[in-house]
Scaffold this motif. Structure first.
Motif, PDB file in Angstrom:
ATOM      1  N   GLY A  24       0.810  -1.214   0.000  1.00 14.34           N
ATOM      2  CA  GLY A  24       0.000   0.000   0.000  1.00 14.34           C
ATOM      3  C   GLY A  24       0.843   1.263   0.000  1.00 14.34           C
ATOM      4  N   LEU A  25       1.944   1.242   0.719  1.00 18.62           N
ATOM      5  CA  LEU A  25       2.845   2.388   0.746  1.00 18.62           C
ATOM      6  C   LEU A  25       3.481   2.612  -0.628  1.00 18.62           C
ATOM      7  N   MET A  26       3.844   1.520  -1.299  1.00 20.75           N
ATOM      8  CA  MET A  26       4.395   1.638  -2.652  1.00 20.75           C
ATOM      9  C   MET A  26       3.350   2.217  -3.598  1.00 20.75           C
ATOM     10  N   GLY A  27       2.120   1.729  -3.512  1.00 19.59           N
ATOM     11  CA  GLY A  27       1.057   2.240  -4.370  1.00 19.59           C
ATOM     12  C   GLY A  27       0.780   3.708  -4.120  1.00 19.59           C
ATOM     13  N   ALA A  28       0.775   4.100  -2.861  1.00 23.89           N
ATOM     14  CA  ALA A  28       0.548   5.500  -2.530  1.00 23.89           C
ATOM     15  C   ALA A  28       1.668   6.390  -3.064  1.00 23.89           C
ATOM     16  N   ALA A  29       2.888   5.889  -3.047  1.00 18.81           N
ATOM     17  CA  ALA A  29       4.017   6.669  -3.582  1.00 18.81           C
ATOM     18  C   ALA A  29       3.875   6.872  -5.093  1.00 18.81           C
ATOM     19  N   TYR A  30       3.462   5.831  -5.811  1.00 20.52           N
ATOM     20  CA  TYR A  30       3.283   5.967  -7.266  1.00 20.52           C
ATOM     21  C   TYR A  30       2.153   6.934  -7.598  1.00 20.52           C
ATOM     22  N   VAL A  31       1.038   6.812  -6.884  1.00 19.54           N
ATOM     23  CA  VAL A  31      -0.090   7.697  -7.141  1.00 19.54           C
ATOM     24  C   VAL A  31       0.278   9.138  -6.751  1.00 19.54           C
ATOM     25  N   GLU A  33       3.259  10.500  -6.796  1.00 17.79           N
ATOM     26  CA  GLU A  33       4.193  11.037  -7.801  1.00 17.79           C
ATOM     27  C   GLU A  33       3.438  11.527  -9.033  1.00 17.79           C
ATOM     28  N   PHE A  34       2.457  10.755  -9.469  1.00 18.25           N
ATOM     29  CA  PHE A  34       1.666  11.171 -10.623  1.00 18.25           C
ATOM     30  C   PHE A  34       0.852  12.428 -10.310  1.00 18.25           C
ATOM     31  N   THR A  35       0.305  12.496  -9.114  1.00 24.32           N
ATOM     32  CA  THR A  35      -0.476  13.667  -8.722  1.00 24.32           C
ATOM     33  C   THR A  35       0.376  14.927  -8.753  1.00 24.32           C
ATOM     34  N   LEU A  36       1.588  14.831  -8.225  1.00 24.90           N
ATOM     35  CA  LEU A  36       2.477  16.004  -8.253  1.00 24.90           C
ATOM     36  C   LEU A  36       2.895  16.361  -9.668  1.00 24.90           C
ATOM     37  N   ALA A  37       3.123  15.359 -10.511  1.00 22.90           N
ATOM     38  CA  ALA A  37       3.473  15.650 -11.902  1.00 22.90           C
ATOM     39  C   ALA A  37       2.309  16.310 -12.627  1.00 22.90           C
ATOM     40  N   THR A  38       1.097  15.900 -12.306  1.00 18.07           N
ATOM     41  CA  THR A  38      -0.079  16.512 -12.916  1.00 18.07           C
ATOM     42  C   THR A  38      -0.225  17.961 -12.463  1.00 18.07           C
ATOM     43  N   LEU A  39       0.010  18.204 -11.173  1.00 20.14           N
ATOM     44  CA  LEU A  39      -0.081  19.574 -10.674  1.00 20.14           C
ATOM     45  C   LEU A  39       1.000  20.467 -11.279  1.00 20.14           C
ATOM     46  N   ALA A  40       2.137  19.897 -11.607  1.00 25.05           N
ATOM     47  CA  ALA A  40       3.215  20.668 -12.223  1.00 25.05           C
ATOM     48  C   ALA A  40       3.065  20.748 -13.735  1.00 25.05           C
ATOM     49  N   ALA A  41       2.006  20.132 -14.278  1.00 23.69           N
ATOM     50  CA  ALA A  41       1.711  20.153 -15.716  1.00 23.69           C
ATOM     51  C   ALA A  41       2.794  19.479 -16.538  1.00 23.69           C
ATOM     52  N   THR A  42       3.455  18.470 -15.988  1.00 22.15           N
ATOM     53  CA  THR A  42       4.477  17.742 -16.745  1.00 22.15           C
ATOM     54  C   THR A  42       4.181  16.240 -16.777  1.00 22.15           C
ATOM     55  N   GLY A  49       0.937   5.564 -16.394  1.00 19.07           N
ATOM     56  CA  GLY A  49       1.038   4.114 -16.242  1.00 19.07           C
ATOM     57  C   GLY A  49       1.516   3.715 -14.857  1.00 19.07           C
ATOM     58  N   MET A  50       2.460   4.455 -14.318  1.00 22.89           N
ATOM     59  CA  MET A  50       2.932   4.169 -12.964  1.00 22.89           C
ATOM     60  C   MET A  50       1.841   4.464 -11.935  1.00 22.89           C
ATOM     61  N   ALA A  51       1.023   5.487 -12.185  1.00 26.40           N
ATOM     62  CA  ALA A  51      -0.100   5.761 -11.287  1.00 26.40           C
ATOM     63  C   ALA A  51      -1.116   4.628 -11.341  1.00 26.40           C
ATOM     64  N   ALA A  52      -1.351   4.080 -12.534  1.00 34.73           N
ATOM     65  CA  ALA A  52      -2.253   2.933 -12.651  1.00 34.73           C
ATOM     66  C   ALA A  52      -1.680   1.735 -11.908  1.00 34.73           C
ATOM     67  N   LEU A  53      -0.377   1.528 -12.034  1.00 31.98           N
ATOM     68  CA  LEU A  53       0.278   0.452 -11.294  1.00 31.98           C
ATOM     69  C   LEU A  53       0.139   0.678  -9.792  1.00 31.98           C
ATOM     70  N   GLY A  54       0.281   1.917  -9.354  1.00 30.16           N
ATOM     71  CA  GLY A  54       0.095   2.241  -7.944  1.00 30.16           C
ATOM     72  C   GLY A  54      -1.325   1.997  -7.479  1.00 30.16           C
ATOM     73  N   GLY A  55      -2.290   2.313  -8.333  1.00 27.17           N
ATOM     74  CA  GLY A  55      -3.678   2.034  -7.998  1.00 27.17           C
ATOM     75  C   GLY A  55      -3.933   0.545  -7.846  1.00 27.17           C
ATOM     76  N   PHE A  56      -3.348  -0.250  -8.747  1.00 29.55           N
ATOM     77  CA  PHE A  56      -3.487  -1.701  -8.635  1.00 29.55           C
ATOM     78  C   PHE A  56      -2.790  -2.227  -7.383  1.00 29.55           C
ATOM     79  N   ALA A  57      -1.680  -1.614  -7.004  1.00 31.79           N
ATOM     80  CA  ALA A  57      -1.004  -2.027  -5.775  1.00 31.79           C
ATOM     81  C   ALA A  57      -1.860  -1.713  -4.556  1.00 31.79           C
ATOM     82  N   LEU A  58      -2.536  -0.562  -4.574  1.00 33.87           N
ATOM     83  CA  LEU A  58      -3.441  -0.226  -3.470  1.00 33.87           C
ATOM     84  C   LEU A  58      -4.608  -1.205  -3.395  1.00 33.87           C
TER      85      LEU A  58
END
Length: 105
Positions: A24-31, A33-42, A49-58
């Motif tokens: 769960g901690l790994m999944g939260a880290a992936y999600v 990271e994607f959230t911060l990248a989205t907020l930074a518009a990059t 894909g890594m956020a999806a992997l994190g969601g599946f880990a959660l």
């Protein structure tokens, strides 16, 4: 022959609890990271894909926690050596969170 590291420190903490926490901690880290990248518009497709992997880990960690009998020895108390995983993972997640906060504008 049982050693000090193979005996459980607590009967209330099962093997599945430790493993579900780490996944769960790994999944939260992936999600996160994607959230911060989205907020930074990059955000890129790789990060999505890594956020999806994190969601599946959660989801997988929730499934492990709800059905501990699906893991081998999942319902047994966690041995002492298995406590190293969440300690190291939590430290790494905290370092990652500090890096995220430091990178914010």
């Amino acid at each position: 022959m049982a050693t000090a590291l193979s005996s459980p420190l607590s009967d209330r903490i099962r093997r599945v609890d430790v493993l579900a926490y780490v996944f769960g901690l790994m999944g939260a880290a992936y999600v996160g990271e994607f959230t911060l990248a989205t907020l930074a518009a990059t955000a890129t497709t790789y990060e999505a894909g890594m956020a999806a992997l994190g969601g599946f880990a959660l989801l997988g960690s929730a499934q492990m926690y709800r059905n501990p009998e699906t893991l081998r020895n999942g319902t047994e108390p966690a041995p002492a050596y298995l406590y190293v995983l969440p300690v190291v993972s939590t430290g790494a997640a905290l370092a990652l969170a500090v890096g995220w906060v430091a990178a914010l504008p």
